[in-house]
Design a protein around this motif. Sequence first.
Motif, PDB file in Angstrom:
ATOM      1  N   VAL A 193      17.923  53.503 -53.055  1.00 20.75           N
ATOM      2  CA  VAL A 193      18.041  54.218 -51.784  1.00 20.75           C
ATOM      3  C   VAL A 193      17.355  53.428 -50.666  1.00 20.75           C
ATOM      4  N   PHE A 194      16.207  52.848 -51.000  1.00 23.25           N
ATOM      5  CA  PHE A 194      15.495  52.051 -49.999  1.00 23.25           C
ATOM      6  C   PHE A 194      16.328  50.835 -49.570  1.00 23.25           C
ATOM      7  N   ARG A 195      16.977  50.198 -50.522  1.00 20.49           N
ATOM      8  CA  ARG A 195      17.817  49.037 -50.206  1.00 20.49           C
ATOM      9  C   ARG A 195      18.947  49.441 -49.256  1.00 20.49           C
ATOM     10  N   GLU A 196      19.564  50.593 -49.500  1.00 15.55           N
ATOM     11  CA  GLU A 196      20.624  51.074 -48.624  1.00 15.55           C
ATOM     12  C   GLU A 196      20.075  51.418 -47.244  1.00 15.55           C
ATOM     13  N   TYR A 197      18.870  51.999 -47.215  1.00 13.54           N
ATOM     14  CA  TYR A 197      18.265  52.341 -45.924  1.00 13.54           C
ATOM     15  C   TYR A 197      18.043  51.083 -45.090  1.00 13.54           C
ATOM     16  N   VAL A 198      17.482  50.044 -45.710  1.00 11.53           N
ATOM     17  CA  VAL A 198      17.204  48.799 -44.977  1.00 11.53           C
ATOM     18  C   VAL A 198      18.509  48.199 -44.459  1.00 11.53           C
ATOM     19  N   HIS A 199      19.569  48.275 -45.272  1.00 11.40           N
ATOM     20  CA  HIS A 199      20.866  47.734 -44.863  1.00 11.40           C
ATOM     21  C   HIS A 199      21.395  48.472 -43.634  1.00 11.40           C
ATOM     22  N   GLU A 200      21.320  49.790 -43.647  1.00  7.72           N
ATOM     23  CA  GLU A 200      21.798  50.589 -42.516  1.00  7.72           C
ATOM     24  C   GLU A 200      20.912  50.396 -41.290  1.00  7.72           C
ATOM     25  N   TYR A 201      19.620  50.273 -41.541  1.00  6.90           N
ATOM     26  CA  TYR A 201      18.681  50.059 -40.436  1.00  6.90           C
ATOM     27  C   TYR A 201      19.004  48.749 -39.710  1.00  6.90           C
ATOM     28  N   ASN A 208      22.306  48.793 -37.668  1.00 11.44           N
ATOM     29  CA  ASN A 208      22.213  49.516 -36.408  1.00 11.44           C
ATOM     30  C   ASN A 208      21.149  48.948 -35.466  1.00 11.44           C
ATOM     31  N   HIS A 209      20.532  47.855 -35.876  1.00  9.50           N
ATOM     32  CA  HIS A 209      19.481  47.249 -35.050  1.00  9.50           C
ATOM     33  C   HIS A 209      20.131  46.520 -33.866  1.00  9.50           C
ATOM     34  N   PRO A 210      19.664  46.738 -32.646  1.00  5.66           N
ATOM     35  CA  PRO A 210      20.311  46.116 -31.466  1.00  5.66           C
ATOM     36  C   PRO A 210      20.143  44.600 -31.391  1.00  5.66           C
ATOM     37  N   LYS A 211      19.195  44.047 -32.120  1.00  4.93           N
ATOM     38  CA  LYS A 211      18.936  42.615 -32.053  1.00  4.93           C
ATOM     39  C   LYS A 211      19.522  41.844 -33.237  1.00  4.93           C
ATOM     40  N   ILE A 212      20.292  42.510 -34.085  1.00  5.17           N
ATOM     41  CA  ILE A 212      20.915  41.845 -35.226  1.00  5.17           C
ATOM     42  C   ILE A 212      22.376  41.550 -34.892  1.00  5.17           C
ATOM     43  N   HIS A 213      22.800  40.313 -35.187  1.00 10.24           N
ATOM     44  CA  HIS A 213      24.172  39.871 -34.903  1.00 10.24           C
ATOM     45  C   HIS A 213      25.127  40.592 -35.852  1.00 10.24           C
ATOM     46  N   LYS A 214      26.071  41.337 -35.284  1.00  7.26           N
ATOM     47  CA  LYS A 214      26.965  42.168 -36.092  1.00  7.26           C
ATOM     48  C   LYS A 214      28.101  41.381 -36.739  1.00  7.26           C
ATOM     49  N   ASP A 215      28.406  40.191 -36.223  1.00 11.74           N
ATOM     50  CA  ASP A 215      29.540  39.420 -36.735  1.00 11.74           C
ATOM     51  C   ASP A 215      29.128  38.364 -37.751  1.00 11.74           C
ATOM     52  N   MET A 216      27.867  38.353 -38.130  1.00 16.80           N
ATOM     53  CA  MET A 216      27.382  37.377 -39.111  1.00 16.80           C
ATOM     54  C   MET A 216      26.905  38.090 -40.365  1.00 16.80           C
ATOM     55  N   ALA A 217      26.638  37.297 -41.385  1.00 11.99           N
ATOM     56  CA  ALA A 217      26.285  37.845 -42.700  1.00 11.99           C
ATOM     57  C   ALA A 217      25.074  38.766 -42.605  1.00 11.99           C
ATOM     58  N   LEU A 218      25.151  39.875 -43.318  1.00 11.49           N
ATOM     59  CA  LEU A 218      24.048  40.834 -43.397  1.00 11.49           C
ATOM     60  C   LEU A 218      23.945  41.305 -44.841  1.00 11.49           C
ATOM     61  N   ILE A 219      22.895  40.867 -45.514  1.00 13.49           N
ATOM     62  CA  ILE A 219      22.732  41.165 -46.940  1.00 13.49           C
ATOM     63  C   ILE A 219      21.300  41.608 -47.188  1.00 13.49           C
ATOM     64  N   VAL A 220      21.166  42.679 -47.978  1.00 14.77           N
ATOM     65  CA  VAL A 220      19.866  43.097 -48.502  1.00 14.77           C
ATOM     66  C   VAL A 220      20.002  43.060 -50.017  1.00 14.77           C
ATOM     67  N   ARG A 221      19.325  42.153 -50.654  1.00 14.27           N
ATOM     68  CA  ARG A 221      19.549  41.931 -52.081  1.00 14.27           C
ATOM     69  C   ARG A 221      18.238  41.797 -52.839  1.00 14.27           C
ATOM     70  N   GLN A 222      18.344  42.047 -54.161  1.00 17.39           N
ATOM     71  CA  GLN A 222      17.217  41.846 -55.056  1.00 17.39           C
ATOM     72  C   GLN A 222      17.270  40.432 -55.621  1.00 17.39           C
ATOM     73  N   LEU A 223      16.122  39.765 -55.626  1.00 16.37           N
ATOM     74  CA  LEU A 223      16.010  38.471 -56.273  1.00 16.37           C
ATOM     75  C   LEU A 223      15.426  38.648 -57.665  1.00 16.37           C
ATOM     76  N   GLU A 224      15.354  37.582 -58.392  1.00 16.78           N
ATOM     77  CA  GLU A 224      14.850  37.661 -59.765  1.00 16.78           C
ATOM     78  C   GLU A 224      13.382  38.081 -59.769  1.00 16.78           C
ATOM     79  N   PRO A 225      13.056  39.150 -60.509  1.00 14.61           N
ATOM     80  CA  PRO A 225      11.657  39.593 -60.551  1.00 14.61           C
ATOM     81  C   PRO A 225      10.784  38.570 -61.273  1.00 14.61           C
TER      82      PRO A 225
END
Length: 417
Positions: free
Chosen positions: A324-332, A335-352
């Motif tokens: 749920v937190f990962r989805e929240y960060v993605h949505e946040y 909707n952020h005004p300073k994030i480029h909407k036409d470029m890659a946007l990924i929130v991902r888990q790396l290897e623990p």
Amino acid sequence: MNFIKEHLAGYGVSEQMIVYLSNMIMVLFIALLSVVANVIAKKIVLKIIIHIINNNRYTWDNIFLEKKVFHKLSHLAPAFIIYYSASIFPLYQSFIEKAALTYMIIVAITVFNALLDAIDAIYRTYEVSKIRPIKGYIQVAKIVLFIIGAIVVISNLMGQNPLFILSGLGAISAVLMLVFKDSILGLVAGVQLSSNDMVRVGDWIEMPKYNADGNVIDITLNTVKVMNFDKTITMIPSYALISDSFKNWRGMEVSGGRRIKRSVSIDTSSICFCTKEMIEEFQKVHYLSDYVTTRLEEISAYNIEHHINMDSKVNGRQLTNIGVFREYVHEYLRNHPKIHKDMALIVRQLEPGDSGLPLEIYAFSNDTTWDVYESVQSDIFDHIFAILPVFGLRVFQNPTGQDIVNLKERKEYSTGY
């Protein structure tokens, strides 16, 4: 000369004195004529040229005045008079002609040198100069100009054909190649840099080998000058940009987006299934309300369809606080005004690993300015760190001295001593 000699003879001057006085008078006359020619060239002709240039609608020709092309050209007027007056003095004619011609060659070299500087300055007024700088080629032209000028001057003083001097250069070609090695390498590098559009004036380049990290402020035949962000200046050999690797940030600046690639390490012991209370709290969050409702319906339909025993959370599908937190960060971020909407946007888990579970943010700010970019990145992670406890998550952090002190205090409190 004959006119002067005849008048001197009429005054009863001796023949020897006539020769001496006539020569002196002619020298003074030629000197006076040279001064008059110099005054006419500089005070009349030059002022007319300056007036014409200053009162026309073009601006590029003003650079010829700034580089003093016409001022240097005016020095030829008295030299021409001296050169063509040499025949008056047969005994010294050869010497006077060589001296005057040498002076005219040197003046011509300075005129062409100023002209090349003016051409470079005019070219720099156009935007294409940042893409295709010609300063390196101008420097090559100057080297050729000075070499040819030196050969012509020497051949004039020696009374030899310039081709005779050039034929002797073959014997010292190896020496010349050694002396001008850097210039030759710089010329080749300049051609490749320009033709392949590898670097321009104003580009931000990074070259760790030379401790260069800043903007290119000048490209010459032998060096590329970089103004580092700490205001120091690094000189990089031009051919080093061909032989070694460097990073050019122009693509980032042109694209209009600057990458944010940073992760936050989550303490794995804080990851769990969502409780009823947590789900109710998540449904109040603006960015999560629709997601949680949709996911709950999807999970419930799946569990019913597959007859999952929901008495144990191990069975079936469940919401997790990290998901749920990962989805929240993605949505946040979306909707952020300073994030480029036409470029890659990924929130991902790396290897623990030993430092927990890294959750990486991969996005692009829509402002490439350094201070704005750093501010946007800091604001995003300020929010992420502050919002983590709401999801029951903790940031992983190695034990500090304060942690050990707190542990000791809790132990003493529980045991009483």
